[in-house]
Design an enzyme around this catalytic site. Structure first.
Site: not given
Ligand code: PEP
Ligand code: MG
Length: 578
Positions: A432, A456, A190, A503, A297, A333, A466
């Site tokens: 995801e 995810d 993130h 996304c 988000r 979301r 990740r």
């Molecule tokens: C994802 O997991 O691809 C996503 C867009 O959500 P985040 O990156 O906020 O986990």
């Molecule tokens: Mg995610």
């Protein structure tokens, strides 16, 4: 001059003095000071000791610690911190070695801890853990001052850190923080996502970076190629200044794409949306030519400030976004807390394996008042524009049905009080997990749309964290297993006739844009600064050539071959600078 290779997570080139900050996992590199700075460093150490003692006192009083073992631990910590000989060892070290307060504290305490560890008596050797704990406490006080400095910067810097929390990154002042480099992290952590949103060049996963950078270093961050240069020589500096100029020219060229529609050369329109965390980013989506918000988000409402957001806090944020977007679609979301997004409010449990734990929709379903507060605010905001709601990390049909049932409960509450909302508000889910991808046909019967969260999805499909730099080379959207799942979700969404978007970060990675179009995706959502670049790709290709590419990819069985093929295709459109 030293050169390190990591993972490029946010494009652009930054050249500035380093500002070294350490967070959680403190490993303090040796940094020298000048003789004239000695008194200042000693003063900082004394203050850190005094602050740590005051803090322990406060904890003890507030918690009225009665349990014997815990009281003993506090007593040991206090004894150490009040021991004048111990403080003197640290200040003597600064005097003699001319090093920073952090380095002196870390070195002396680790010396003492390792001495304890060697003693052949379990009680004494276990005291080493207490020493490490005291070290961490002192460093938090010392480094806390650095955090304040980051907030009050008056000159351009690049941030160098072992790791950065998403909230730290989000609070950077873009005027002065020109880029950052960290030892930890991955492309879809993130922190990296926020760097892209802010448009700050960044490189992560740089092993042992901290040991070769000091506050006096000049650092180049090449967020296009994942390279960091420490103390560059004049020729290298000149070379990078030229790169930076070419990159800026390319960015200006991209500005030209802002107002033209995203349509392929053979006339197929593609919808390009923005991913946002903060209401004011909605403006950037519009500035960059985005057609709406594909992922809002909302967990960032929980990550700032010491208290949980109220229904009105939510509502104000959503209504501000709705006002800015002026009728364009906004996919809100519901909160995706957990894993690396943990609130300060401390309600979140400590977990051994948080990525597989109580995160996201699971957390919401176990904390209904919190969840309902957010749903009420989303429903109230649904009258202000094209607002849609999306549930993250849905794994099973039961989870989706539960979430929808709660949404209906909240609607009934609002009906009772005569509060208006859009009863037809579309309800979608993120795909995801392999589980939701494999049962997408079933989930489609209860969903108005899907958004594939590839960040995810890759993590869970390949069992690769990740954010973990040690396995980052295994984390790839080009793995056949990942592509297989994406293909299958697209097929199921089309068969059910529901909306579909991507996304995750894959949607904006140049090499994957053509592939996703060829696989049938027509809506992509990404960090707003990346929209023009993706638009350039869309406008430069035909769907026919994308289909051909996707068919070719489906015949390859290794991620390396796939990646090479995709890179070649993207390389024909974007300059080498990228
Ligand atoms: C994802 O997991 O691809 C996503 C867009 O959500 P985040 O990156 O906020 O986990
Ligand atoms: Mg995610």
């Amino acid at each position: 001059m030293e050169l390190r290779k990591g993972i490029a997570v946010s494009p652009g080139i930054a050249i500035a003095r380093a500002m070294v900050i350490d967070s959680k996992d403190y490993r303090i590199p040796r940094r020298s000071i000048m003789a004239s700075q000695r008194a200042g460093e000693i003063k900082r150490v004394r203050r850190a000791f005094a602050d740590a003692i005051r803090e322990l006192d406060q904890i003890e009083t507030a918690k009225r610690i009665e349990e014997g073992a815990i009281r003993d631990i506090f007593a040991v910590h206090m004894r150490f911190l009040r021991d004048k000989r111990f403080l003197k060892r640290v200040t003597d070290y600064i005097e003699k070695e001319l090093v920073t307060a952090e380095y002196a504290v870390s070195t002396i305490l680790r010396e003492i801890a390792s001495h304890f560890e060697k003693v052949d008596d379990v009680y004494i050797s276990e005291r080493a853990a207490d020493i490490y704990d005291i070290e961490r406490r002192l460093l938090t006080h010392l480094l806390g001052k650095v955090a304040e400095e980051v907030e009050h910067l008056r000159e351009e810097v690049v941030i160098v850190a072992h790791d950065l929390a998403p909230t730290q990154t989000a609070s950077f002042n873009k005027t002065f923080v020109k880029g950052f480099a960290t030892e930890r992290g991955g492309r879809t952590s993130h922190t990296a996502i926020i760097a892209r949103s802010l448009g700050i060049p960044a490189v992560v996963a740089l092993e042992d970076l901290m040991s070769c950078v000091t506050a006096q270093s000049t650092v180049i961050i090449d967020g296009n190629r994942g390279v960091v240069v420490i103390d560059p020589d004049e020729a290298t500096l000149e070379e990078y200044r030229a790169h930076a100029r070419r990159f800026t020219e390319f960015e200006h060229e991209l500005d030209g794409f802002r107002d033209i529609p995203a349509v392929t050369r053979d006339g197929v329109p593609i919808t390009l949306l923005g991913n946002v965390e903060f209401p004011d980013e909605a403006e950037v989506v519009l500035q960059k030519g985005g057609q709406g918000i594909g992922l809002y988000r909302t967990e960032f409402l929980y990550l700032y400030g010491g208290t949980e957001p109220t229904e009105d806090d939510h509502y104000h944020a959503y209504s501000e976004v709705a006002r800015l977007m002026n009728g364009k679609p906004i996919v809100i979301r519901t909160m995706d807390l957990g894993a690396d997004k943990v609130p300060h409010t401390n309600r979140h449990p400590q977990e051994a394996n948080p990525v597989l734990g109580l995160r996201s929709i699971r957390y919401c379903l176990q904390n209904l008042p919190l969840f309902k507060t957010q749903l009420r605010a989303i429903l109230r905001a649904s009258t202000l524009g094209d607002v849609r709601v999306m549930f993250p990390l849905i794994t099973t049909m039961q989870e989706l049905c539960q979430a929808k049932m709660i949404l209906r409960d909240v609607m009934e509450d609002l009906d009772e009080y005569g509060v208006p909302y859009n009863a037809q508000m579309p309800v979608g889910i993120m795909i995801e997990t392999p589980s939701s991808a494999l049962t997408a046909g079933l989930l489609a019967t209860e969903s108005d749309f899907f958004s594939i969260g590839t960040n995810d999805l890759i993590q869970y499909t390949l069992a690769v964290d990740r954010g973990n730099e040690h396995v980052s080379t295994m984390y790839s959207a080009a793995e056949p297993a990942v592509l297989y799942l994406i293909r299958s979700v697209i097929h199921d969404a089309n068969k059910a006739g529901i909306g579909l978007s991507v996304c995750g970060e894959m949607a904006s990675e140049p090499e994957f844009v053509m592939l996703l179009l060829g696989m049938g995706v027509r809506t992509l959502s990404m960090a707003p600064p990346l929209i023009p670049e993706v638009k350039k790709i869309v406008c430069s290709v035909t769907i026919e050539e994308c289909n051909l590419l996707a068919r070719k990819v489906a015949t390859l069985d290794s991620q390396r071959q796939i990646k090479n093929l995709l890179r070649d295709a993207a390389g024909r459109i974007l300059p080498v600078e990228y």
